[in-house]
Write an enzyme that holds these catalytic residues in place. Structure first.
Site, PDB file in Angstrom:
ATOM      1  N   GLY A   1      44.841  39.713  26.402  1.00  0.00           N
ATOM      2  CA  GLY A   1      45.703  40.877  26.283  1.00  0.00           C
ATOM      3  C   GLY A   1      45.859  41.355  24.852  1.00  0.00           C
ATOM      4  N   CYS A   2      46.494  42.526  24.704  1.00  0.00           N
ATOM      5  CA  CYS A   2      46.592  43.170  23.397  1.00  0.00           C
ATOM      6  C   CYS A   2      47.548  42.414  22.476  1.00  0.00           C
ATOM      7  CB  CYS A   2      47.008  44.624  23.561  1.00  0.00           C
ATOM      8  SG  CYS A   2      48.475  44.908  24.564  1.00  0.00           S
ATOM      9  N   TYR A   3      48.805  42.258  22.879  1.00  0.00           N
ATOM     10  CA  TYR A   3      49.732  41.498  22.036  1.00  0.00           C
ATOM     11  C   TYR A   3      49.209  40.081  21.803  1.00  0.00           C
ATOM     12  CZ  TYR A   3      53.488  45.036  22.485  1.00  0.00           C
ATOM     13  OH  TYR A   3      54.254  46.172  22.427  1.00  0.00           O
TER      14      TYR A   3
END
Lengths: 345, 345, 345, 345
Positions: free
Chosen positions: B156-158
Site C-alpha cells: 500500500g501507499c502509506y
C-alpha cells in the site's frame, strides 16, 4: 464605547500586516491613523493593497515612511508592529519610551530570557532591558497581564496551535510533559511575502515537505510556555511542514496520558478549560483548516490510541488570524479595555 | 527480450488503474491485451481515459466487462487487479486456479493472517486459503519471493512510505521498535475516484486535516512487516492527513535510537541499505513530494533532534506510482523476469 | 539507430530547462554531455534538480559554466538554449559559426523580421543577420525546413496553442482571418522560475487575472505565422491570463466561418489536417489541460454558436512540454533524423 | 435601526447557502430564525456547518425540515431560497401568497419571459404567473424596483460579472451591441456542493477547461438585461471555463467601440457610472479574483487594443458573494429599508 481608538500599523505590506489592515478596517472601535511601509511610502493604501481599496477609511489612507517622528505625531495611541524580528525592537523601544502601547507581531518580545533569544535567533537580543516589561500575547494564557501591559509580544502561529491544546492538560497534570512530539503543517503565507524562489507557486504547488528541522525558532517560545504550565523544564520535538495552501496551520501532537489518568477525561478537560473562551472550539470532530481560515478560531480535538497508549491532540487555526493579526487584535482589545471579540466575530 | 508479455488490467478506471494504464502503455516489454471496467464496458479506452487517447496501443483498446471467461480468453498471462478490497479476491481466486499470475493492488493479499484482516477490514477474509500463496509486494523487502510468486499483494501507499525508512534500521537493531510514531500526509487521489462530497475540490482545496484516527486499515500491513523486521511484535501510532494536492505522500516518523547507537550512523546505514536499489534515494536533503510525483522513487532522509534524543525519519513518494501502480509494475517486472526498472525509469 | 547523439543544455535550471533535462534523460538516442547554469556551476546535476537525481546519466553530470570553449569542447553536436531572449542569441551565433546545430527555446529566432522583434521586444535584434538562417520550430507547420535547419527557433507556448487550431482553417480558407480573438490561460510555470513577488504561491493561489494586455510579445510570432497561413496580413486580439496551476495552457479562440462554409465541416477539416500528426489530437470532447500535462500532445476541439454565428476553437497543451521542452525535442528529433516521437511518447 | 429583522434560509447546506449563513451571522440588523435542509434536519447548525459553530446565534440554531408550516410559523419576514431552480418556485409561491418577502438565489425568477425559461432550462416555468411580480436582483441596475419588490430573483454569478461592465456602456451607446464575446472562468464552488466525479479535487486540480458550450443557461438572463440596456435585442457568445480554485469569477469581454466614440472615454464612463456604487470598483489595474474573494465587490477595468480596434473589458467577483449570497443580502438590505451595505462591508 463610541470613541474610536487611534492606531498605527508599522509594516503593513506583509501578509500579517495586510491581514491586520483588513481586520482593523472593519473594527467598530478603531481608527487607523497611519500605515507605514518603507517600500510603498507615498502610495495610497488602496493601491498597495487593492483588496482593501474603498474599504472604509482605507480609501483615504496613504502609506508613509516608518519614521519615528511621523509615528509619534500621528496621534496613534496603539502601535502594531508587523516587522521582521530584530527590526521590531528598534521601533518598540522609542514607542515604549514615549508612553505608547505596542503590540509586536514579531518574536522580539515573546521570550523572557535574552539568552534563549540569542540561542534560537542567532544574535544578541536588540532590547533585552525591555523584556521584563513585555507580556506573552496569548490571551487564553495571560489575559490578565495583557490587559495591563504596555508591550505585548503577540504569540506566534505554530506556538498558538501547539500551546492551546497542551497547556490546560499540562497545568492539570493529565499528560506526561516528558514525551511530547509535534508535527505541524502550515500554508505558504506563513513564510511571508518574500521574493524567494522556494516560495514560488511552481515550487510550492503539489509539494509537501518538512523544513527547519530539528530546531525551529518557534521552539523557544513554545517550550517557555509549556514549562510554565508544567512547572518544570519541558523540551519537545517539533517538525513543521509546508503544505500547498495559502492559509492555515494544522498541528498533530503525540503525547502520553499521565499515570492514573483516564483517556475519557481528556476531551472533557479541554472543553471545560475553554468553555468560556470566545475563540477556542473543542469538539469531537477532527479539526480542518478550512473551517478556521478567515476566522480567529482555534479548533481542537483529541483521540486516544488504545493500541499504543498514546494520546493524539489535534488543532487547526488560520496562521494569519489566530496565528498573527487576529491574535494581535485580540490582545489590543484587551489592552484597550474593549470587548475582546470586537472586530473579530 | 523482444517478446511482449500480454497483460490485463482489471478495474482500469480508478486513479491507480489509470496510472497503471499510463505506465504499461509506455512499457517496452508489455502488451496490454485487455482493460476492464464495469461502468465503461464497450467504450474505447481513449474515450474513458482521454489522457491516454492515441498513446501507443491504447488507441485500439476497448473496455470490456470484467467477466472471467473474457479475461481467461484474452491471452493475458499476468493480471493486474485495481479493484476495491474484497472484490479483488473474487478475481484472484479463479485466475490463480487457472494458473495465471496476479498482481493485486488491493489489500486482499497483503496480510498473512486472516484474523488481522478481519480485525482491520471488518469482514471475513474472502479467500483465506490463498493467503499462504501470496507474497507481500514490496520489492525492497521481498524481492526474491516476489520473483517466484504467482500471487503478489502489492504494498500500500502509506505502508511503503513508512516501511522503507524503518525496516533497515529495525533489522540492524539501530532503533527502538517500541517507540514509533508516524504522521503522514497524502494527496487526495489516495482516496480514489469516488463521487463523495468530502472529496470535492471545494472541500479539499485550502484544507488540511487528519482522518481515520487512530486505527487506519493500513496499520495491519505496516505492523506485520515492522514486526518481521524487528523479530518481535511492533505496534505504532499512525496518523494520516489529507493535504490539498492531487498526488504525493509525505511521511514523518518519530522514534528513538537504540542504546549505544550513534546518531551519526543512521543516515549512512540507510544509504548503505539502499545503495543498489533503483527506486530508493537516501539523501541529506529533506524529501519533497514534488521531486517524486510521476516517478517510482521513494526519497528518504533523517534528522536527529539532540535536544530530545529523538530520531526523525522522513520520506516522500507518489502515492499512485511507488505507492500503487509503479510498485505493481516493479513487482510484475520481477515476476516476469524482466529488468526491474523496465517502463519505470 | 543505436548511436546516441551528444547534446548540451545551456541554461538547465529554469522550468523549461529542467523539463528538457527530464525528457532527454529518458530519450533512447540521446546522451547529454553538458548542462550549464551560471548560478549552479560546479554542483552535481542531481543536487540542483533533485527530481532527476539518480535518473540515468544525470547521476554523473555536473553543472558547468556556460563558457563557449567548454561548450565547444564538450563533444555536443546539438545545443538546446533555454535562456532568456537576447542572451540566447549570444550563444547561438558562435555555436552556429562553429557549425553546431542549435535549438533555441527563446524568442530570438522565431521572427523573420528584425523590425518586428524590435517593436515587440523593445530592443534591437541581437543577431539579425542570422534570422534568414533560422526556421520557426513548430513541426506541424514547418517539418520539412526543420529537418534541414542548423538553427531552429522553437515555437512559444501560447503561439503553439493558438496556431495549431487556426492554421489549417486559414490555409483552407474556412474562417474569416479578419475576425480572430483569443483568450488563453496559462499555469504559473509559464512565467519562469523567477524570484518575483507576483509569482509567489500566496499571490497566485486562488487567483485568476489577465496580464500583459493588449500587446503581449507572443503576438509577433503568432501573427507572423497566421499571416503566412492566410496569405495576407492578420492581426488578432490576444488576452493571456494567469491561472492557479503549475502547468498547462488552455486557449479559447473566437472567429467566424468564411462565407459559404458549413459549420459542420470545421471539426472534420481539423481532424483531417492532423490525422497523421503524432502530437495533435482533434476530438469532439472539450480539451482539458489535465489530459495533456506531462505529455507532448495538443488537444483541439471546436463548437459552433449558431445563435451568433461564431466559431469557437479550443485547445490545451502543457506549456512546458508541447509549449517548450517537448517541442524542442520534437524539433531536435527531426533535425537529427530520428523518429519524431523518440523520447516523447 | 436597532430592531433585528427575522429571516429564514431555505436550503442552507449548499455553498451559496453556507455563505449566506456566514454573512447573515455577522449582519447587525438580522436575526436568523430558521435554517432548513432536508438532508440535515434535526442537526445543530454548527455541526452541519462547522465553520459557523459558535458564531453568534448559529450556536443555538438547529436545521429543520423545509416544511411550509414550519417556515410560516418561524416568525421570519424575509425568506432566502438557496435551492435548485424549479424547486425554488415551489417555496416562493406559497410564501408570496402568505405575504412574505422572498429573495430567491435560483434562476426561477430572473427571467421576464416564461418561454425563454423553457428554452434555456428545458422545462415549463413552474410559476409563470408570478414572473410579472418578480424583480431582477442586480441592485446596480434595478435598485428602485428591488426596494419595493416582494419577490426578487437575485442575479446569477456569471451574469453579474458580465452585466456590470457592459450595461453602462450599452445604455450610453458607447459600444457595438452587435459584437460582444465573453470568456469567463469560475472557481469550482460555482458548480455547487454536488457529489459528482467531475468535481472531485483529483479532477479539478491542475485542470482548466471550457464547459457548457455554446448555450449556457445564464445566457438567458444576460441577454435579457443587455437587451434592456441597449433597447434592442442583443445576442452574445459566452464561454464559461472551470479553473482550479474554490472561489472567484474572472470575466473577459471583447467588443467594439461605437462609431465616433473615443477609446479614452470608456474607463472614465465606467468610473462615472459606478462612482456612488458601494460594491463596484472601477480601476486602471487589471482585476484579480484574489482581491475580491470573501467580499461583495466587483472589480472592473478596460483596455483598448489599438491594433485591432477591439475593446477589452475585464471584471472579477466572488461567485459566492457578489455572485450569490452577498448579492442576495444586498437585495435584502434594500427590500428591508436597511443600509445597503449592512453586513457586507
Amino acid at each position: 464605547m463610541s470613541r474610536k481608538v487611534p492606531v498605527a500599523i508599522v509594516g503593513a505590506n506583509g501578509y500579517s500586516g495586510e491581514e491586520l489592515c483588513a481586520i482593523l478596517a472593519g473594527h467598530p472601535y478603531v481608527s487607523v491613523v497611519a500605515v507605514t511601509s518603507r517600500q510603498h511610502a507615498g502610495k495610497p493604501a488602496g493601491e498597495v493593497l487593492p483588496r482593501l481599496s474603498r474599504v472604509g477609511e482605507f480609501s483615504k489612507l496613504v502609506f508613509s515612511e516608518p519614521a519615528m517622528d511621523l509615528l509619534l505625531g500621528s496621534g496613534a495611541e496603539f502601535f502594531f508592529l508587523a516587522l521582521p524580528h530584530g527590526l521590531a525592537a528598534e521601533y518598540a523601544v522609542p514607542l515604549w519610551q514615549a508612553g505608547k502601547r505596542v503590540i509586536d507581531l514579531s518574536a522580539d518580545f515573546r521570550l523572557r530570557d535574552a539568552e534563549v533569544y540569542r540561542e534560537f535567533y542567532g544574535e544578541q537580543h536588540p532590547a533585552a532591558k525591555l523584556l521584563p516589561e513585555a507580556v506573552y500575547g496569548l490571551p487564553e494564557l495571560h489575559r490578565h497581564a495583557i490587559r495591563a501591559a504596555k508591550l505585548v509580544g503577540s504569540a506566534g502561529c505554530y506556538p498558538t496551535s501547539i500551546l492551546l491544546p497542551l497547556v490546560p492538560l499540562l497545568k492539570a497534570g493529565l499528560i506526561d510533559s516528558g514525551d511530547i512530539t509535534v508535527a505541524s503543517a502550515s500554508g505558504v503565507s506563513g513564510a511571508g511575502r518574500k521574493a524567494e524562489t522556494v516560495l514560488l507557486f511552481g515550487e510550492c504547488n503539489e509539494s509537501l515537505r518538512a523544513y527547519g528541522l530539528p530546531k525551529h525558532r518557534h521552539l523557544s517560545e513554545i517550550e517557555q510556555e509549556l514549562s510554565l504550565a508544567a512547572s518544570r523544564q519541558v523540551a519537545i520535538t517539533f517538525t513543521p511542514h509546508l503544505a500547498p495552501m495559502t492559509r492555515g496551520i494544522h498541528t498533530t501532537i503525540f503525547t502520553r496520558i499521565a499515570a492514573g489518568v483516564s483517556c475519557e477525561g481528556i476531551l472533557p478537560a479541554l472543553a471545560a478549560a475553554y468553555a468560556d473562551e470566545p475563540f477556542v472550539r473543542v469538539s469531537q470532530s477532527l479539526p480542518d483548516t478550512k473551517n478556521v481560515t478567515g476566522t480567529n478560531f482555534c479548533d481542537i480535538s483529541a483521540r486516544f490510541d488504545a493500541r499504543t497508549g498514546r494520546l493524539i491532540l489535534l488543532s487547526a487555526e488560520d496562521n494569519l488570524v489566530k496565528g498573527a493579526a487576529g491574535q494581535a487584535v485580540q490582545n489590543f482589545n484587551l489592552m484597550a479595555g474593549l470587548d475582546e471579540t470586537a472586530g473579530l466575530l
